[in-house]
Write a protein that holds these residues in place. Structure first.
Motif, PDB file in Angstrom:
ATOM      1  N   GLY A   7       1.030  -1.303   0.071  1.00  0.00           N
ATOM      2  CA  GLY A   7       0.033  -0.086   0.080  1.00  0.00           C
ATOM      3  C   GLY A   7       1.689   1.170  -0.107  1.00  0.00           C
ATOM      4  N   ALA A   8       0.346   2.216  -1.201  1.00  0.00           N
ATOM      5  CA  ALA A   8       0.868   3.572  -1.093  1.00  0.00           C
ATOM      6  C   ALA A   8       0.043   4.677  -0.106  1.00  0.00           C
ATOM      7  N   SER A   9       0.554   4.549   0.754  1.00  0.00           N
ATOM      8  CA  SER A   9      -0.533   4.873   1.636  1.00  0.00           C
ATOM      9  C   SER A   9       0.031   6.000   2.554  1.00  0.00           C
ATOM     10  N   THR A  10      -1.192   7.256   2.480  1.00  0.00           N
ATOM     11  CA  THR A  10      -0.550   8.269   3.869  1.00  0.00           C
ATOM     12  C   THR A  10      -0.198   7.969   4.629  1.00  0.00           C
ATOM     13  N   LEU A  31       4.599  -2.207  -2.899  1.00  0.00           N
ATOM     14  CA  LEU A  31       3.298  -2.652  -3.657  1.00  0.00           C
ATOM     15  C   LEU A  31       2.366  -0.871  -3.598  1.00  0.00           C
ATOM     16  N   SER A  69      -0.957  -1.386   4.269  1.00  0.00           N
ATOM     17  CA  SER A  69      -2.005  -0.260   5.076  1.00  0.00           C
ATOM     18  C   SER A  69      -2.618  -0.046   3.670  1.00  0.00           C
ATOM     19  N   THR A  71      -6.139  -0.231   1.270  1.00  0.00           N
ATOM     20  CA  THR A  71      -7.949  -0.112   1.855  1.00  0.00           C
ATOM     21  C   THR A  71      -8.479  -1.134   2.875  1.00  0.00           C
ATOM     22  N   GLU A  92      -3.201  -2.455   9.083  1.00  0.00           N
ATOM     23  CA  GLU A  92      -3.756  -1.494   9.652  1.00  0.00           C
ATOM     24  C   GLU A  92      -5.012  -2.161  10.077  1.00  0.00           C
ATOM     25  N   ASN A 119      -1.694  -2.410  14.209  1.00  0.00           N
ATOM     26  CA  ASN A 119      -1.082  -1.068  14.210  1.00  0.00           C
ATOM     27  C   ASN A 119      -2.474  -0.037  14.935  1.00  0.00           C
ATOM     28  N   LEU A 158      -8.231  12.866   3.653  1.00  0.00           N
ATOM     29  CA  LEU A 158      -8.151  11.705   4.140  1.00  0.00           C
ATOM     30  C   LEU A 158      -9.684  11.577   3.675  1.00  0.00           C
ATOM     31  N   ARG A 162     -12.455   6.825   2.872  1.00  0.00           N
ATOM     32  CA  ARG A 162     -13.203   6.971   4.081  1.00  0.00           C
ATOM     33  C   ARG A 162     -15.028   7.600   4.752  1.00  0.00           C
ATOM     34  N   HIS A 179     -10.931   2.142  16.906  1.00  0.00           N
ATOM     35  CA  HIS A 179      -9.157   2.417  17.774  1.00  0.00           C
ATOM     36  C   HIS A 179      -9.671   2.423  19.764  1.00  0.00           C
TER      37      HIS A 179
HETATM   38  P1  NDP Z   1      -4.756   6.054   1.972  1.00  0.00           P
HETATM   39  O1  NDP Z   1      -6.251   7.004   0.934  1.00  0.00           O
HETATM   40  O2  NDP Z   1      -3.563   7.099   2.353  1.00  0.00           O
HETATM   41  O3  NDP Z   1      -4.198   4.663   1.416  1.00  0.00           O
HETATM   42  C1  NDP Z   1      -5.448   3.181   0.895  1.00  0.00           C
HETATM   43  C2  NDP Z   1      -5.168   2.868  -0.690  1.00  0.00           C
HETATM   44  O4  NDP Z   1      -5.000   4.160  -1.074  1.00  0.00           O
HETATM   45  C3  NDP Z   1      -3.223   3.266  -0.857  1.00  0.00           C
HETATM   46  O5  NDP Z   1      -2.977   1.311  -0.541  1.00  0.00           O
HETATM   47  C4  NDP Z   1      -3.274   3.957  -2.425  1.00  0.00           C
HETATM   48  O6  NDP Z   1      -3.686   2.509  -2.898  1.00  0.00           O
HETATM   49  C5  NDP Z   1      -3.941   4.407  -2.659  1.00  0.00           C
HETATM   50  N1  NDP Z   1      -4.440   5.514  -2.639  1.00  0.00           N
HETATM   51  C6  NDP Z   1      -3.284   6.959  -2.152  1.00  0.00           C
HETATM   52  N2  NDP Z   1      -3.301   7.424  -2.896  1.00  0.00           N
HETATM   53  C7  NDP Z   1      -4.194   7.514  -4.338  1.00  0.00           C
HETATM   54  C8  NDP Z   1      -4.441   8.298  -5.130  1.00  0.00           C
HETATM   55  N3  NDP Z   1      -3.937   9.633  -5.422  1.00  0.00           N
HETATM   56  N4  NDP Z   1      -5.301   7.684  -5.962  1.00  0.00           N
HETATM   57  C9  NDP Z   1      -5.700   6.778  -6.128  1.00  0.00           C
HETATM   58  N5  NDP Z   1      -5.285   5.764  -5.174  1.00  0.00           N
HETATM   59  C10 NDP Z   1      -4.704   6.165  -3.719  1.00  0.00           C
HETATM   60  O7  NDP Z   1      -5.100   5.368   3.297  1.00  0.00           O
HETATM   61  P2  NDP Z   1      -4.678   5.601   4.789  1.00  0.00           P
HETATM   62  O8  NDP Z   1      -3.257   6.032   4.691  1.00  0.00           O
HETATM   63  O9  NDP Z   1      -5.321   6.983   5.183  1.00  0.00           O
HETATM   64  O10 NDP Z   1      -5.030   4.443   5.321  1.00  0.00           O
HETATM   65  C11 NDP Z   1      -5.103   3.520   4.613  1.00  0.00           C
HETATM   66  C12 NDP Z   1      -4.826   1.664   6.086  1.00  0.00           C
HETATM   67  O11 NDP Z   1      -4.241   2.627   7.428  1.00  0.00           O
HETATM   68  C13 NDP Z   1      -6.101   2.128   6.540  1.00  0.00           C
HETATM   69  O12 NDP Z   1      -6.591   0.647   6.814  1.00  0.00           O
HETATM   70  C14 NDP Z   1      -6.250   3.070   8.146  1.00  0.00           C
HETATM   71  O13 NDP Z   1      -7.495   2.557   8.723  1.00  0.00           O
HETATM   72  C15 NDP Z   1      -5.349   2.751   8.817  1.00  0.00           C
HETATM   73  N6  NDP Z   1      -4.919   3.822   8.937  1.00  0.00           N
HETATM   74  C16 NDP Z   1      -4.566   3.680  10.279  1.00  0.00           C
HETATM   75  C17 NDP Z   1      -3.871   4.763  11.379  1.00  0.00           C
HETATM   76  C18 NDP Z   1      -2.786   4.492  12.638  1.00  0.00           C
HETATM   77  O14 NDP Z   1      -2.782   5.250  13.316  1.00  0.00           O
HETATM   78  N7  NDP Z   1      -3.144   2.694  13.252  1.00  0.00           N
HETATM   79  C19 NDP Z   1      -3.754   6.093  10.584  1.00  0.00           C
HETATM   80  C20 NDP Z   1      -4.205   6.110   9.064  1.00  0.00           C
HETATM   81  C21 NDP Z   1      -5.232   5.149   8.627  1.00  0.00           C
HETATM   82  P3  NDP Z   1      -2.290   2.290  -3.573  1.00  0.00           P
HETATM   83  O15 NDP Z   1      -1.538   1.429  -2.863  1.00  0.00           O
HETATM   84  O16 NDP Z   1      -2.642   0.578  -4.494  1.00  0.00           O
HETATM   85  O17 NDP Z   1      -1.244   2.472  -4.580  1.00  0.00           O
END
Ligand code: NDP
Length: 332
Positions: A7-10, A31, A69, A71, A92, A119, A158, A162, A179
Motif C-alpha cells: 500500500g502506497a498510503s498516507t 506495492l 496499509s 484500504t 493496519e 497497528n 483523508l 473513508r 481505536h
Molecule cells: P490512503 O487513502 O492514503 O491509502 C490507501 C490506499 O489508497 C493506498 O494503498 C493506495 O493504493 C490508494 N491511494 C493512495 N493515494 C491515492 C491516490 N492519489 N489515488 C488513488 N488511490 C490512492 O489511506 P490511509 O493511509 O489514510 O489509510 C490506509 C490504512 O491505514 C487504512 O486501513 C486505515 O484504517 C489505516 N490507518 C491507520 C492509522 C493508524 O494510526 N493506525 C491512521 C491512518 C490510517 P495503492 O497502494 O494501490 O497505490
C-alpha cells in the motif's frame, strides 16, 4: 529487518516509513495497484523498488516482514498471502471487514509461526501507558465508568474512501471506533460484553456514517461511553476514567502525536501525571521487531485486532437495529 510496504498510503508516508527507519530497519519495496503512483511513491521516499504484483513483492530477496496499509477490504487477502509466504505481518486496523476474516488471519499466522500484529498506535502513547498504569496500580480504586471523546474533523486529504466507500471499509466506526475499543480494552484489561449505539451522518458521510455514540457494558460492571465523528472541528479529544477512589482525565490524547495532558484527581487533590513523549509509531515498530526476535509480544497482536473490530461491528449493528448487541469475539 527488511520491510515491504503493501500500500502506497498516507499513513505509511506520514508516520510508518519514518518509524521503520527510526528502528534501523530498511524498506526494500512498495506495492501499489498503480505502477506510476508506486514508482513516484518509491522515489519520493527513497525506496529502491516498487511493484504492482503482490507475488513479486513477497518474493523480494531478503524480505522479512510486510506492513499492510491498503484500504480495509484488501487487508484480509493480502495478509493471508504474506503469511503463506512466511512473512511477519504488521497490519493496519481494522484488520479486515469482518471479525471472522480477522480471526482467519490470526489463526493462519499462528499456524505458519509468523508474528502478526495490529497497528493500534494509541497503546504505544506515553499518555495511555500512564493511564493504564494508574488503573492497574489501583490509584483510582474500582473503575466505575469511562468516557472516550474522539470526535475529530477529518482533514481534506483523508476525505476519500473513508467518507463515501462502504466497500473499501469507509465510515467512522471502522476508522475510529476500533481505536477506542482497543484503547478501552488496553486501559481496563477487560473486553466489552454488549453495546447500544446511535449512528448517523452530520455533514461528511456519503453512504457511510460519519458520527456515532455508543455505550458498552464491561464484565466488571463498568460502563463505557464513546463518541466518534469525522465532522467536529473544535471538540478536541480525550479519555476520562472514573473510579471509586479517583478520576483520570486524559486531554488531547486520542491522537497520532505524543501530546496532551493527563491529570489525576483524588481526595489528595489534583496532580499532573508525567508520561513518555516518544513517537507512538516508532515504539509500535520497535516492539514488533522485538517480538520477531522472540522477545515479548507486539503491543497490539492479532487477537487485539480481532477484538477491536468485533466491538466496532457490534456498535454498527446496534446502531442499525436499535437493539443491544452482544460482542462476538470469534472464539478468542
Ligand atoms: P490512503 O487513502 O492514503 O491509502 C490507501 C490506499 O489508497 C493506498 O494503498 C493506495 O493504493 C490508494 N491511494 C493512495 N493515494 C491515492 C491516490 N492519489 N489515488 C488513488 N488511490 C490512492 O489511506 P490511509 O493511509 O489514510 O489509510 C490506509 C490504512 O491505514 C487504512 O486501513 C486505515 O484504517 C489505516 N490507518 C491507520 C492509522 C493508524 O494510526 N493506525 C491512521 C491512518 C490510517 P495503492 O497502494 O494501490 O497505490
Amino acid at each position: 529487518m527488511n520491510w515491504g510496504l503493501i500500500g502506497a498510503s498516507t499513513i505509511a508516508s506520514e508516520h510508518v516509513i519514518g518509524a521503520i527507519r527510526a528502528n534501523g530497519h530498511e524498506i526494500i519495496s512498495v506495492l501499489s495497484s498503480d505502477a506510476v503512483r508506486g514508482a513516484n511513491y518509491a522515489a519520493r521516499h527513497g525506496i529502491a523498488r516498487s511493484t504492482t504484483s503482490l507475488d513479486e513483492l513477497l518474493g523480494t530477496q531478503g524480505l522479512d516482514a510486510v506492513y499492510i496499509s491498503t484500504t480495509n477490504e484488501k487487508h484480509h487477502p493480502q495478509a493471508l498471502a504474506a503469511i503463506a509466504a512466511g512473512k511477519h505481518v504488521l497490519c493496519e486496523k481494522p484488520l479486515a471487514m469482518t471479525p471472522a476474516e480477522a480471526a482467519e488471519m490470526v489463526r493462519a499466522a499462528e499456524a505458519a509461526g509468523v508474528v502478526f500484529a495490529t497497528n493500534h498506535h494509541l497503546r504505544n502513547a506515553g499518555t495511555h501507558l500512564a493511564i493504564r498504569e494508574l488503573i492497574a496500580s489501583g490509584r483510582i480504586g474500582r473503575v466505575l465508568s469511562v468516557r472516550v471523546f474522539h470526535a475529530v474533523h477529518l482533514p481534506p486529504h483523508l476525505q476519500g474512501w473513508r467518507i463515501n466507500d462502504a466497500a473499501a471499509g469507509g465510515g467512522v466506526i471502522p476508522d475510529i471506533t476500533v481505536h477506542d475499543a482497543d484503547t478501552v480494552r488496553f486501559c481496563l484489561g477487560e473486553d466489552p460484553v454488549d453495546v447500544v449505539a446511535k449512528a448517523g451522518t452530520s455533514g461528511m458521510g456519503l453512504g457511510v456514517e460519519d458520527s456515532v455514540m455508543s455505550v458498552w457494558s464491561m464484565p466488571s460492571g463498568a460502563m463505557v461511553q464513546a463518541h466518534e465523528s469525522f465532522t467536529h472541528r473544535f471538540a478536541g479529544s480525550g479519555i476520562e476514567v472514573h473510579g471509586t477512589e479517583g478520576s483520570i482525565f486524559g486531554r488531547g490524547v486520542m491522537t497520532q502525536k505524543p501530546v496532551g495532558e493527563v491529570e489525576l484527581v483524588t481526595v489528595d487533590g489534583r496532580s499532573a501525571v508525567p508520561f513518555g513523549t516518544h513517537d507512538l509509531y516508532a515504539r509500535s515498530l520497535g516492539v514488533f521487531a522485538a517480538a520477531v526476535a522472540g522477545e515479548g509480544r507486539p503491543s497490539a497482536d492479532g487477537v487485539d485486532g480481532v477484538k477491536s473490530l468485533a466491538v466496532a461491528v457490534a456498535v454498527r449493528e446496534a446502531a442499525r437495529t436499535g437493539q443491544t448487541v452482544r460482542v462476538n469475539y470469534e472464539g478468542f
